[in-house]
Design a protein around this motif. Structure first.
Motif, PDB file in Angstrom:
ATOM      1  N   HIS A 111      -6.218   3.507  -4.094  1.00 24.60           N
ATOM      2  CA  HIS A 111      -5.707   3.604  -2.895  1.00 24.60           C
ATOM      3  C   HIS A 111      -6.832   4.982  -2.857  1.00 24.60           C
ATOM      4  N   ASP A 128       1.480  -1.007  -0.195  1.00 26.58           N
ATOM      5  CA  ASP A 128      -0.101  -0.036  -0.023  1.00 26.58           C
ATOM      6  C   ASP A 128       0.473   1.554  -0.195  1.00 26.58           C
ATOM      7  N   ASP A 129      -0.069   2.304  -0.374  1.00 26.16           N
ATOM      8  CA  ASP A 129       0.924   4.250  -0.449  1.00 26.16           C
ATOM      9  C   ASP A 129       1.220   3.754  -0.730  1.00 26.16           C
ATOM     10  N   HIS A 156       3.790  -2.522   3.552  1.00 27.12           N
ATOM     11  CA  HIS A 156       3.790  -0.903   2.559  1.00 27.12           C
ATOM     12  C   HIS A 156       4.839  -0.637   2.017  1.00 27.12           C
ATOM     13  N   HIS A 216      -5.588   9.227   0.239  1.00 28.89           N
ATOM     14  CA  HIS A 216      -6.140   8.598   1.261  1.00 28.89           C
ATOM     15  C   HIS A 216      -7.546   8.667   1.621  1.00 28.89           C
TER      16      HIS A 216
HETATM   17 ZN   LIG Z   1      -3.302   3.189   3.142  1.00 31.58          ZN
END
Ligand SMILES: [Zn+2]
Length: 331
Positions: free
Chosen positions: A102, A35-36, A235, A106
């Motif tokens: 995503h 993620d991210d 992440h 965020h």
């Molecule tokens: Zn995230």
């Protein structure tokens, strides 16, 4: 009848090469999701971030793992840096990974109007949409930031409907290892040139991953009476760039084979409704336990080591930087 069933089972078994060759248990597969994106850098420059991205992708590509990376395009569309940041995403495509949405910025669905959330989803798929066309046919994946699905059943249903209409599959996770806590302390240690601390954080990270894997496997067995394929959530950060190879080794040693997300999500367990209505973003295994009428193991989940939490809190206070989930910026 018993004989026929036995024969059928045997033929199924024989058609699975992994069993015939004594390979990994077919139920013991795991998909890697990260993620991210483009990267949670805690102040790293773009050059360093590019090098870290290469290091993150290397062990995945080296093992032919098709991971899914979930992007916050807010951190791509930065004036003056758009090309470089799009270049970071292109590295993922070039190494055979899939990019998912995503949300643009965020957003926390628990604190966002439905209209605003849906607009952020649309806005969050622009660059990845263009990049993904080069690898046409890629599935469209979406992951809720913080794994928050909204406060009410109506909100959740509306987002589900919206995602389905936009062709997105909402992606759950079953195993995560609180990597953001370790990653924050790790980044600070690396920045300060404190190799001893960085090494200690890495060892604690891998040890905790082992503990949490064992715990979630047990929770899955309690929910379904069998092992289920897993979705790992980590992440894009320096901790994983430096530690992913060891982490993947650890999973292989536990008997896992890596599989595409679509294959993991095709397991019937993933059709179980989400029975969780609280405000946090727990593993889907706990959510499934609830809808299956089983006791939830959420409260008993092992905590990350206290010293890591302490270091994280102290450093975060000192630099007044928000949690990475809230601000996954490179800058
Ligand atoms: Zn995230």
């Amino acid at each position: 009848v018993k004989t026929i069933r036995a024969l059928l089972l045997l033929s199924v078994a024989l058609s699975l090469p992994s069993i015939a060759t004594g390979g990994p248990d077919p139920a013991k597969i795991i998909a890697v999701t990260i993620d991210d994106l483009p990267f949670v850098g805690y102040g790293l420059g773009l050059g360093e971030t590019a090098a870290y991205t290469d290091r993150l992708l290397q062990p995945l590509a080296g093992r032919n793992i098709q991971a899914v990376g979930f992007v916050n395009e807010r951190n791509v569309l930065i004036p003056g840096e758009m090309d470089a940041r799009t270049g970071l995403l292109k590295k993922w495509i070039d190494r055979g990974m899939i990019l998912g949405n995503h949300t643009f910025s965020h957003l926390d669905s628990n604190a966002t109007s439905l209209q605003e959330y849906e607009a952020d989803i649309i806005r969050g798929g622009t660059v990845t949409g263009i990049l993904q066309k080069a690898s046409a046919g890629a599935p469209r994946y979406f992951r809720h930031p913080m794994n928050h699905r909204g406060k009410t059943p109506e909100y959740r249903a509306a987002v589900d409907q919206f995602l389905a209409a936009a062709g997105y599959s909402a992606v759950p996770f079953t195993i995560e290892n609180s990597d953001y806590l370790f990653a924050y302390v790790y980044a600070a240690a690396v920045k300060a040139g404190d190799r001893e601390l960085a090494g200690r954080v890495m060892r604690a990270y891998l040890e905790f991953t082992e503990v949490i894997c064992g715990w979630m496997e047990q929770q899955a067995a309690e929910a379904f009476g069998r092992p289920i394929p897993h979705v790992l959530l980590i992440h894009a950060n320096a901790l994983n760039s430096d530690g992913l190879d060891a982490l993947l080794d650890l999973l292989e040693k536990r008997g896992y084979a890596f599989a595409p997300l679509g294959r993991v999500m095709s397991d019937p367990a993933y059709q179980t409704p989400d029975g969780y209505t609280g405000a946090a973003g727990p593993s889907w295994i706990y959510r499934w336990q609830l809808s299956l009428g089983k006791p939830s193991g959420l409260k008993g989940e092992p905590e990350p080591p206290e010293w890591i939490v302490r270091e994280f809190e102290a450093r975060r206070k000192a630099s007044a930087v928000r949690r990475p989930e809230g601000s996954s910026g490179l800058s």
